[in-house]
Design a protein around this motif. Sequence first.
Motif, short mmCIF file in Angstrom:
data_model
loop_
_atom_site.label_atom_id
_atom_site.label_comp_id
_atom_site.label_asym_id
_atom_site.label_seq_id
_atom_site.Cartn_x
_atom_site.Cartn_y
_atom_site.Cartn_z
N ALA A 104 2.79 -5.04 12.23
CA ALA A 104 2.39 -4.98 10.78
C ALA A 104 3.82 -4.86 9.86
O ALA A 104 3.94 -5.50 8.65
CB ALA A 104 1.66 -3.58 10.47
N HIS A 105 4.77 -4.40 10.58
CA HIS A 105 5.90 -4.42 9.53
C HIS A 105 6.58 -5.78 9.48
O HIS A 105 7.18 -5.98 8.35
CB HIS A 105 7.06 -3.34 10.24
CG HIS A 105 8.51 -3.26 9.58
ND1 HIS A 105 8.47 -2.57 8.22
CD2 HIS A 105 9.46 -3.74 9.70
CE1 HIS A 105 9.74 -2.54 7.77
NE2 HIS A 105 10.37 -3.40 8.68
N LEU A 109 7.26 -7.93 6.20
CA LEU A 109 8.49 -8.73 5.71
C LEU A 109 8.19 -10.27 5.40
O LEU A 109 8.88 -10.74 4.44
CB LEU A 109 9.75 -8.59 6.93
CG LEU A 109 10.13 -7.19 6.91
CD1 LEU A 109 11.11 -7.03 8.21
CD2 LEU A 109 10.74 -6.21 5.81
N ARG A 110 7.62 -10.74 6.21
CA ARG A 110 7.16 -12.04 5.96
C ARG A 110 6.72 -12.47 4.97
O ARG A 110 7.07 -13.58 4.11
CB ARG A 110 6.60 -12.66 7.21
CG ARG A 110 6.74 -14.36 7.49
CD ARG A 110 5.65 -14.49 8.65
NE ARG A 110 6.76 -14.56 9.83
CZ ARG A 110 6.35 -13.39 10.88
NH1 ARG A 110 5.16 -12.74 10.52
NH2 ARG A 110 7.07 -13.14 11.73
N CYS A 111 5.72 -11.54 4.42
CA CYS A 111 5.04 -11.77 2.87
C CYS A 111 5.94 -11.74 2.15
O CYS A 111 5.80 -12.42 0.86
CB CYS A 111 3.87 -10.89 2.80
SG CYS A 111 2.54 -11.13 4.05
N ASP A 116 4.63 -13.31 -1.24
CA ASP A 116 3.15 -12.84 -1.30
C ASP A 116 3.15 -11.26 -1.58
O ASP A 116 3.05 -10.56 -0.59
CB ASP A 116 2.53 -13.33 0.13
CG ASP A 116 0.81 -12.95 0.03
OD1 ASP A 116 0.63 -12.70 -1.11
OD2 ASP A 116 0.48 -13.28 0.93
N ALA A 117 3.19 -10.77 -2.84
CA ALA A 117 3.32 -9.56 -3.23
C ALA A 117 1.96 -8.93 -2.61
O ALA A 117 2.12 -7.75 -1.95
CB ALA A 117 3.37 -9.15 -4.43
N TRP A 123 -0.16 -5.18 4.33
CA TRP A 123 0.23 -4.86 5.38
C TRP A 123 1.22 -3.53 5.51
O TRP A 123 1.14 -2.99 6.41
CB TRP A 123 1.18 -6.01 5.83
CG TRP A 123 0.36 -7.33 6.48
CD1 TRP A 123 0.23 -8.53 6.08
CD2 TRP A 123 -0.43 -7.32 7.64
NE1 TRP A 123 -0.34 -9.23 6.67
CE2 TRP A 123 -0.81 -8.73 7.69
CE3 TRP A 123 -0.65 -6.29 8.55
CZ2 TRP A 123 -1.70 -8.92 8.65
CZ3 TRP A 123 -1.70 -6.82 9.45
CH2 TRP A 123 -1.98 -7.85 9.65
N ARG A 124 1.60 -3.29 4.45
CA ARG A 124 2.40 -2.03 4.15
C ARG A 124 1.35 -0.86 4.45
O ARG A 124 1.45 0.19 5.25
CB ARG A 124 3.12 -1.69 3.02
CG ARG A 124 3.88 -0.49 2.81
CD ARG A 124 4.58 -0.52 1.41
NE ARG A 124 5.18 0.69 1.29
CZ ARG A 124 4.77 1.78 0.40
NH1 ARG A 124 3.60 1.84 -0.03
NH2 ARG A 124 5.53 2.88 0.44
N ARG A 125 0.17 -0.94 3.80
CA ARG A 125 -1.07 -0.03 3.65
C ARG A 125 -1.41 0.12 5.51
O ARG A 125 -1.57 1.27 5.98
CB ARG A 125 -2.04 -0.27 3.15
CG ARG A 125 -1.73 0.12 1.38
CD ARG A 125 -2.98 0.11 0.68
NE ARG A 125 -3.78 -1.06 0.69
CZ ARG A 125 -3.48 -1.99 -0.29
NH1 ARG A 125 -2.44 -1.78 -1.28
NH2 ARG A 125 -4.10 -3.36 -0.46
#
Length: 206
Positions: A104-105, A109-111, A116-117, A123-125
């Motif tokens: 997920a981390h 980072l890729r987003c 892609d905010a 993915w942070r959630r």
Amino acid sequence: MPAAENTPAPARPRRPGRRPAPKIVWEAVRADYLAGLPAHECCRRHGVTIPALRSRAARQRWRRIDQPWTPANTLSPDDEGVQLEQRSEGDLDRIDTCELVFVAHRRMLRCVLRGDAAGALRWRRVGQALEAEEAEERRYLCQEEQLNSVRLAEEADGAAWLRPTPGLPRAAGADSADSATPNSGADPADSDTPNFPDRAEDRNDA
């Protein structure tokens, strides 16, 4: 004056522009575009503009509808989740929560790198939820380890960890002090037979 009218207009100076992408780049753009990759992602990956892609797609008739149907899969073969699933051979029980936190981390980072905010926040959630799940698992394992330590210490001192429940059959080799009789060692005066007035001594006193 008539001679001036027949004079051709001076050529407009050509504005310096970007060098057009070579043919090999457009072949790669076409392959990704027809494979289903979004137009903006094709442009970002190969360094071309969306108007140029749309113009070339219209001229050369790049039609996705003519391509054979394939199941949708937007994940790259280099994605950490794809590699983790391959290593586990599809067995989800072999995957640790900490490995999912890492996946997920990396996707967050890729987003961020792609701008892609919304995807980065999603993915942070997901990563935060997985971290909470991992902390709960660690807390449970610590409690289980402490409980086992107490049990081993009591067994080393000769104490029974689980005493038999009154009324249930005793295990073989159980201590006589741990018998199933609830009133063992109690005062005879505290027996379960109450003193009723119809007993012989009470009748004689009467």
